[in-house]
Design a protein around this motif. Structure first.
Motif, PDB file in Angstrom:
ATOM      1  N   ILE A  21      -3.084  73.543  30.767  1.00  7.37           N
ATOM      2  CA  ILE A  21      -2.252  73.503  29.646  1.00  7.37           C
ATOM      3  C   ILE A  21      -1.178  72.724  29.426  1.00  7.37           C
ATOM      4  CG2 ILE A  21      -1.727  75.105  26.700  1.00  7.37           C
ATOM      5  CD1 ILE A  21      -3.739  76.556  27.440  1.00  7.37           C
ATOM      6  N   VAL A  22       0.017  73.169  30.518  1.00  6.20           N
ATOM      7  CA  VAL A  22       1.234  72.964  30.303  1.00  6.20           C
ATOM      8  C   VAL A  22       1.171  71.683  30.652  1.00  6.20           C
ATOM      9  CG1 VAL A  22       3.405  73.188  31.661  1.00  6.20           C
ATOM     10  CG2 VAL A  22       2.390  75.133  31.071  1.00  6.20           C
ATOM     11  N   ALA A  23       0.195  70.765  31.330  1.00  7.53           N
ATOM     12  CA  ALA A  23       0.399  69.189  32.512  1.00  7.53           C
ATOM     13  C   ALA A  23      -0.415  69.279  30.942  1.00  7.53           C
ATOM     14  CB  ALA A  23      -0.228  69.287  33.790  1.00  7.53           C
ATOM     15  N   SER A  24      -1.021  69.150  30.297  1.00 10.33           N
ATOM     16  CA  SER A  24      -1.738  68.493  29.336  1.00 10.33           C
ATOM     17  C   SER A  24      -0.771  68.024  27.713  1.00 10.33           C
ATOM     18  CB  SER A  24      -3.305  69.233  28.700  1.00 10.33           C
ATOM     19  OG  SER A  24      -3.687  68.807  27.255  1.00 10.33           O
ATOM     20  N   GLN A  25       0.409  69.526  27.582  1.00 13.96           N
ATOM     21  CA  GLN A  25       1.061  69.709  26.426  1.00 13.96           C
ATOM     22  C   GLN A  25       2.200  68.949  27.519  1.00 13.96           C
ATOM     23  OE1 GLN A  25       1.109  71.164  24.029  1.00 13.96           O
ATOM     24  NE2 GLN A  25       2.415  70.179  22.874  1.00 13.96           N
ATOM     25  N   SER A  26       2.401  68.273  28.340  1.00 17.57           N
ATOM     26  CA  SER A  26       3.726  67.439  29.187  1.00 17.57           C
ATOM     27  C   SER A  26       2.969  65.889  28.707  1.00 17.57           C
ATOM     28  CB  SER A  26       3.780  67.116  30.440  1.00 17.57           C
ATOM     29  OG  SER A  26       5.011  66.309  30.407  1.00 17.57           O
ATOM     30  N   VAL A  27       1.993  66.189  28.753  1.00 11.80           N
ATOM     31  CA  VAL A  27       1.614  64.338  28.495  1.00 11.80           C
ATOM     32  C   VAL A  27       1.452  64.000  27.034  1.00 11.80           C
ATOM     33  CG1 VAL A  27      -0.926  63.003  28.342  1.00 11.80           C
ATOM     34  CG2 VAL A  27       0.024  64.377  30.762  1.00 11.80           C
ATOM     35  N   GLN A  28       1.129  65.036  26.217  1.00 15.40           N
ATOM     36  CA  GLN A  28       1.432  64.836  25.303  1.00 15.40           C
ATOM     37  C   GLN A  28       2.447  64.510  24.171  1.00 15.40           C
ATOM     38  OE1 GLN A  28      -1.367  64.591  22.643  1.00 15.40           O
ATOM     39  NE2 GLN A  28      -2.951  65.066  24.669  1.00 15.40           N
ATOM     40  N   ASN A  29       3.935  65.636  24.913  1.00 16.77           N
ATOM     41  CA  ASN A  29       4.988  64.984  24.667  1.00 16.77           C
ATOM     42  C   ASN A  29       5.826  64.050  24.986  1.00 16.77           C
ATOM     43  OD1 ASN A  29       5.312  67.586  23.862  1.00 16.77           O
ATOM     44  ND2 ASN A  29       5.997  68.959  24.879  1.00 16.77           N
ATOM     45  N   GLU A  30       4.964  63.290  25.978  1.00 16.81           N
ATOM     46  CA  GLU A  30       5.436  61.757  26.011  1.00 16.81           C
ATOM     47  C   GLU A  30       5.352  61.430  25.056  1.00 16.81           C
ATOM     48  OE1 GLU A  30       4.224  61.493  30.183  1.00 16.81           O
ATOM     49  OE2 GLU A  30       5.839  63.173  31.511  1.00 16.81           O
ATOM     50  N   ARG A  31       3.556  61.133  25.451  1.00 18.41           N
ATOM     51  CA  ARG A  31       2.791  59.881  23.879  1.00 18.41           C
ATOM     52  C   ARG A  31       3.803  59.892  22.875  1.00 18.41           C
ATOM     53  NH1 ARG A  31      -3.092  60.713  23.681  1.00 18.41           N
ATOM     54  NH2 ARG A  31      -2.978  58.818  22.495  1.00 18.41           N
ATOM     55  N   LEU A  32       4.154  61.417  22.296  1.00 14.97           N
ATOM     56  CA  LEU A  32       4.713  61.063  20.880  1.00 14.97           C
ATOM     57  C   LEU A  32       5.655  60.810  20.954  1.00 14.97           C
ATOM     58  CD1 LEU A  32       3.903  65.050  19.574  1.00 14.97           C
ATOM     59  CD2 LEU A  32       2.934  63.178  19.196  1.00 14.97           C
ATOM     60  N   ASP A  33       6.784  61.072  22.346  1.00 13.66           N
ATOM     61  CA  ASP A  33       8.134  60.419  21.734  1.00 13.66           C
ATOM     62  C   ASP A  33       7.749  58.693  21.946  1.00 13.66           C
ATOM     63  OD1 ASP A  33       9.299  62.665  22.459  1.00 13.66           O
ATOM     64  OD2 ASP A  33       9.675  62.602  24.397  1.00 13.66           O
ATOM     65  N   ALA A  34       7.043  58.046  22.875  1.00 14.23           N
ATOM     66  CA  ALA A  34       6.658  56.711  22.092  1.00 14.23           C
ATOM     67  C   ALA A  34       6.037  56.508  21.505  1.00 14.23           C
ATOM     68  CB  ALA A  34       5.457  56.378  23.770  1.00 14.23           C
ATOM     69  N   MET A  35       5.420  57.538  20.448  1.00 16.04           N
ATOM     70  CA  MET A  35       4.904  56.490  19.506  1.00 16.04           C
ATOM     71  C   MET A  35       6.664  56.607  18.773  1.00 16.04           C
ATOM     72  SD  MET A  35       0.832  57.403  18.651  1.00 16.04           S
ATOM     73  CE  MET A  35       1.620  59.416  19.127  1.00 16.04           C
ATOM     74  N   ASP A  36       6.664  57.542  18.510  1.00 14.61           N
ATOM     75  CA  ASP A  36       8.280  58.229  17.660  1.00 14.61           C
ATOM     76  C   ASP A  36       9.108  56.859  18.251  1.00 14.61           C
ATOM     77  OD1 ASP A  36       9.949  59.288  16.156  1.00 14.61           O
ATOM     78  OD2 ASP A  36      11.566  60.034  17.798  1.00 14.61           O
ATOM     79  N   GLY A  37       9.499  56.216  19.204  1.00 13.24           N
ATOM     80  CA  GLY A  37      10.469  55.153  19.720  1.00 13.24           C
ATOM     81  C   GLY A  37       9.598  53.683  18.911  1.00 13.24           C
ATOM     82  N   ARG A  38       8.325  53.895  18.768  1.00 12.17           N
ATOM     83  CA  ARG A  38       8.136  52.709  18.570  1.00 12.17           C
ATOM     84  C   ARG A  38       7.402  52.643  16.727  1.00 12.17           C
ATOM     85  NH1 ARG A  38       3.712  53.092  22.474  1.00 12.17           N
ATOM     86  NH2 ARG A  38       2.235  54.458  20.377  1.00 12.17           N
ATOM     87  N   LEU A  39       7.063  53.876  16.184  1.00 10.58           N
ATOM     88  CA  LEU A  39       7.298  53.827  14.838  1.00 10.58           C
ATOM     89  C   LEU A  39       9.636  53.945  14.196  1.00 10.58           C
ATOM     90  CD1 LEU A  39       5.979  54.644  11.842  1.00 10.58           C
ATOM     91  CD2 LEU A  39       6.889  57.079  12.731  1.00 10.58           C
ATOM     92  N   ARG A  40       9.867  54.015  14.826  1.00 16.35           N
ATOM     93  CA  ARG A  40      11.581  53.963  14.805  1.00 16.35           C
ATOM     94  C   ARG A  40      11.595  53.045  14.589  1.00 16.35           C
ATOM     95  NH1 ARG A  40      13.824  56.557  18.944  1.00 16.35           N
ATOM     96  NH2 ARG A  40      13.301  58.567  18.026  1.00 16.35           N
ATOM     97  N   HIS A  41      11.165  51.624  15.654  1.00 18.05           N
ATOM     98  CA  HIS A  41      11.194  50.889  15.481  1.00 18.05           C
ATOM     99  C   HIS A  41      10.875  49.859  14.800  1.00 18.05           C
ATOM    100  CE1 HIS A  41      12.555  46.387  17.110  1.00 18.05           C
ATOM    101  NE2 HIS A  41      11.333  45.743  17.173  1.00 18.05           N
ATOM    102  N   VAL A  42       9.517  49.926  14.079  1.00 13.94           N
ATOM    103  CA  VAL A  42       8.827  49.954  13.213  1.00 13.94           C
ATOM    104  C   VAL A  42       9.922  49.987  11.765  1.00 13.94           C
ATOM    105  CG1 VAL A  42       6.643  49.802  11.770  1.00 13.94           C
ATOM    106  CG2 VAL A  42       6.717  49.220  13.898  1.00 13.94           C
ATOM    107  N   GLU A  43      10.407  50.854  11.516  1.00 13.99           N
ATOM    108  CA  GLU A  43      10.722  51.559  10.173  1.00 13.99           C
ATOM    109  C   GLU A  43      12.293  50.701   9.676  1.00 13.99           C
ATOM    110  OE1 GLU A  43      11.121  55.265  10.714  1.00 13.99           O
ATOM    111  OE2 GLU A  43       8.978  56.213   9.535  1.00 13.99           O
ATOM    112  N   GLN A  44      12.372  50.753  11.319  1.00 12.23           N
ATOM    113  CA  GLN A  44      14.509  49.578  11.658  1.00 12.23           C
ATOM    114  C   GLN A  44      14.359  48.348  10.730  1.00 12.23           C
ATOM    115  OE1 GLN A  44      15.972  50.410  15.610  1.00 12.23           O
ATOM    116  NE2 GLN A  44      16.845  52.393  14.612  1.00 12.23           N
TER     117      GLN A  44
END
Length: 72
Positions: A21-44
């Motif tokens: 569960i901890v490993a899966s949560q870590s992977v999910q956090n990395e994916r969310l961070d990547a998506m957040d960066g892409r979304l921030r770029h699109v919003e700008q």
């Protein structure tokens, strides 16, 4: 003794599942961070495009109003 071994195995299985569960949560956090960066770029980019188009429309409207005033 057998009961102690069963408890140890059960605790081992629980610990293993928690590690997964901890490993899966870590992977999910990395994916969310990547998506957040892409979304921030699109919003700008959208904000820049909106500001530029808004400025162009404002200038165009001001020119149109001035032309109408001069025509009357």
């Amino acid at each position: 003794m057998s009961e102690n071994n069963e408890l140890t195995r059960a605790l081992g299985r629980i610990e293993g599942k928690l590690d997964m569960i901890v490993a899966s949560q870590s992977v999910q956090n990395e994916r969310l961070d990547a998506m957040d960066g892409r979304l921030r770029h699109v919003e700008q980019q959208a904000a820049r495009a909106g500001a530029i188009s808004g400025g162009i429309v404002a200038v165009g409207t001001a020119i149109a109003v001035e032309l109408v005033k001069r025509a009357l």
